[in-house]
Design a protein around this motif. Structure first.
Motif, PDB file in Angstrom:
ATOM      1  N   LYS A   1      -4.737  -0.194   0.601  1.00 11.56           N
ATOM      2  CA  LYS A   1      -4.626   0.457  -0.704  1.00 11.56           C
ATOM      3  C   LYS A   1      -5.866   1.292  -1.007  1.00 11.56           C
ATOM      4  O   LYS A   1      -5.774   2.419  -1.514  1.00 11.56           O
ATOM      5  N   ALA A   2      -7.033   0.735  -0.698  1.00 13.38           N
ATOM      6  CA  ALA A   2      -8.276   1.466  -0.958  1.00 13.38           C
ATOM      7  C   ALA A   2      -8.375   2.709  -0.086  1.00 13.38           C
ATOM      8  O   ALA A   2      -8.867   3.753  -0.536  1.00 13.38           O
TER       9      ALA A   2
ATOM     10  N   ILE B   1      -5.857   4.563   1.004  1.00 12.69           N
ATOM     11  CA  ILE B   1      -4.962   5.577   0.449  1.00 12.69           C
ATOM     12  C   ILE B   1      -5.573   6.191  -0.812  1.00 12.69           C
ATOM     13  O   ILE B   1      -5.545   7.420  -1.005  1.00 12.69           O
ATOM     14  N   LYS B   2      -6.143   5.365  -1.670  1.00 14.34           N
ATOM     15  CA  LYS B   2      -6.777   5.871  -2.891  1.00 14.34           C
ATOM     16  C   LYS B   2      -7.918   6.825  -2.553  1.00 14.34           C
ATOM     17  O   LYS B   2      -8.068   7.886  -3.177  1.00 14.34           O
ATOM     18  N   PHE B   3      -8.700   6.465  -1.559  1.00 15.34           N
ATOM     19  CA  PHE B   3      -9.844   7.295  -1.163  1.00 15.34           C
ATOM     20  C   PHE B   3      -9.379   8.656  -0.651  1.00 15.34           C
ATOM     21  O   PHE B   3      -9.908   9.697  -1.055  1.00 15.34           O
TER      22      PHE B   3
ATOM     23  N   SER C   1       2.023   4.782  -2.621  1.00 10.61           N
ATOM     24  CA  SER C   1       1.549   5.612  -3.720  1.00 10.61           C
ATOM     25  C   SER C   1       2.476   6.799  -3.901  1.00 10.61           C
ATOM     26  O   SER C   1       3.270   7.135  -3.010  1.00 10.61           O
TER      27      SER C   1
ATOM     28  N   ASP D   1      -7.801  -3.583   3.513  1.00  8.70           N
ATOM     29  CA  ASP D   1      -7.608  -2.884   2.245  1.00  8.70           C
ATOM     30  C   ASP D   1      -7.003  -1.492   2.415  1.00  8.70           C
ATOM     31  O   ASP D   1      -7.643  -0.467   2.156  1.00  8.70           O
TER      32      ASP D   1
ATOM     33  N   LEU E   1      -6.559  10.180  -1.178  1.00 10.68           N
ATOM     34  CA  LEU E   1      -5.951  10.960  -2.253  1.00 10.68           C
ATOM     35  C   LEU E   1      -7.017  11.695  -3.057  1.00 10.68           C
ATOM     36  O   LEU E   1      -6.818  12.839  -3.487  1.00 10.68           O
ATOM     37  N   GLY E   2      -8.168  11.041  -3.232  1.00 13.17           N
ATOM     38  CA  GLY E   2      -9.278  11.689  -3.924  1.00 13.17           C
ATOM     39  C   GLY E   2      -9.803  12.890  -3.156  1.00 13.17           C
ATOM     40  O   GLY E   2     -10.090  13.941  -3.742  1.00 13.17           O
TER      41      GLY E   2
ATOM     42  N   ALA F   1       0.840  -1.191   0.000  1.00 11.00           N
ATOM     43  CA  ALA F   1       0.000   0.000   0.000  1.00 11.00           C
ATOM     44  C   ALA F   1       0.876   1.243   0.000  1.00 11.00           C
ATOM     45  O   ALA F   1       1.103   1.890   1.024  1.00 11.00           O
TER      46      ALA F   1
END
Length: 326
Positions: free
Chosen positions: A270-271, A273-275, A115, A268, A277-278, A113
């Motif tokens: 990774k999810a 971090i993605k969230f 980015s 999760d 970042l959005g 995880a």
């Protein structure tokens, strides 16, 4: 390289700063120069070495002698199979089982995880957007929200709590938050509609009813909070509970009564971090930073976090302005 080092569970006194070899990246790894990392509640739990934590980190002694679960830094070298990162990239990442990040360098698998750090986000802000965010996101993932529902967040100035205030406002919830006197302004600025100063008022004495109670510091219980939950309301705590009852209550309240306990087992990363970042890209999230320490001051940093008084995140500065802080 220099690294914080320990071989026994227990006190921050067990840490020393030790010279160790720079790790070598494998075919799927990155070698990262660590600029910032945090000392957080996960790190403190690993150091304390409860029987539950030892099931994952080593029963008799820590399996990993270097602490640290998150980092922000610069890629120095990549393995031959790595295609999504290159030397010079600014990256950040988190693994609650440990990344050996309280050190000048670390090696991390490119599929973990991690980015790229967004343009304009400092190393300090980047690393403060990981551990606390991941756990807060797992609170939100346990519920279904609708605009104008009401949430009470206990411990809103802390790491998880300060994120939960911002996430709750993103989902258009009405937020009542608790904190100490000196943090009322901060919590209001984060978006709370109402702030209860817990040094002067017990939030349990309110006549208001809530759809959700988020105990971000684990200092209350479902039993105490049931009275302020609406029918169908949900209680979530960041901790197991005084008698490790919360996972059990999460099971039995599925079948008993209308008020439920959810237990936010964090999955999760990774999810998460993605969230976040959005949200950062939309200007909907800003990490809260309490104070910084150098790597040499790691004992003091752990003591402060363990005191339960931190606001947001506590940062270890390993590099600053291109200079080592050790």
């Amino acid at each position: 390289m220099k690294a914080a080092y320990y071989t026994l569970y227990g006190s921050p006194d067990n840490f020393s700063i030790k010279e160790v070899d720079i790790p070598f990246p494998g075919e799927n790894d990155l070698l990262v120069e660590v600029h910032t990392t945090t000392v957080n509640r996960t790190d403190c739990a690993i150091l304390e070495g409860s029987w539950l934590m030892r099931l994952f980190t080593g029963f008799f002694k820590p399996q990993k002698a270097i602490p640290g679960t998150d980092f922000a830094g610069k890629v120095i070298r990549t393995g031959k199979n790595v295609t999504q990162f290159k030397p010079g990239d600014k990256v950040f990442g988190f693994d609650d089982m440990g990344l050996l990040s309280h050190a000048q360098f670390l090696v991390v698998n490119c599929n973990k995880a991690i980015s790229h750090i967004p343009e304009g986000l400092s190393y300090e802000e980047a690393v403060a957007s990981l551990e606390t965010v991941h756990y807060a996101v797992n609170f939100i993932n346990k519920i279904k929200t609708h605009p104008r529902q009401k949430v009470l967040i206990n411990g809103a100035a802390g790491g998880i709590g300060s994120v939960l205030v911002q996430l709750s406002k993103y989902y258009e919830l009405g937020v009542t938050a608790t904190c100490r006197t000196e943090h009322v302004g901060l919590v209001t600025e984060l978006g709370a509609d109402k702030v209860i100063n817990y040094t002067k008022e017990d939030f349990l004495n309110t006549d208001e009813k809530f759809d959700f109670v988020f105990d971000a510091v684990g200092k209350s219980t479902f039993g105490k909070c049931k009275a302020i939950l609406k029918d169908g309301g949900i209680y979530i705590s960041s901790e197991l509970g005084p008698n490790a009852e919360n996972p059990f209550l999460a099971l039995i309240t599925k079948f008993t009564g209308s008020k439920k306990v959810k237990f936010p087992i964090p999955f999760d990363t990774k999810a998460s971090i993605k969230f976040i970042l959005g949200l950062i890209a939309k200007g909907k999230f800003k990490p809260v930073i309490d104070r910084t320490y150098t790597l040499e001051e790691v004992q003091d940093a752990f003591r402060y976090v363990a005191s339960g008084q931190k606001v947001g995140n506590v940062i270890l500065m390993v590099y600053k302005n291109g200079k080592s802080q050790v």
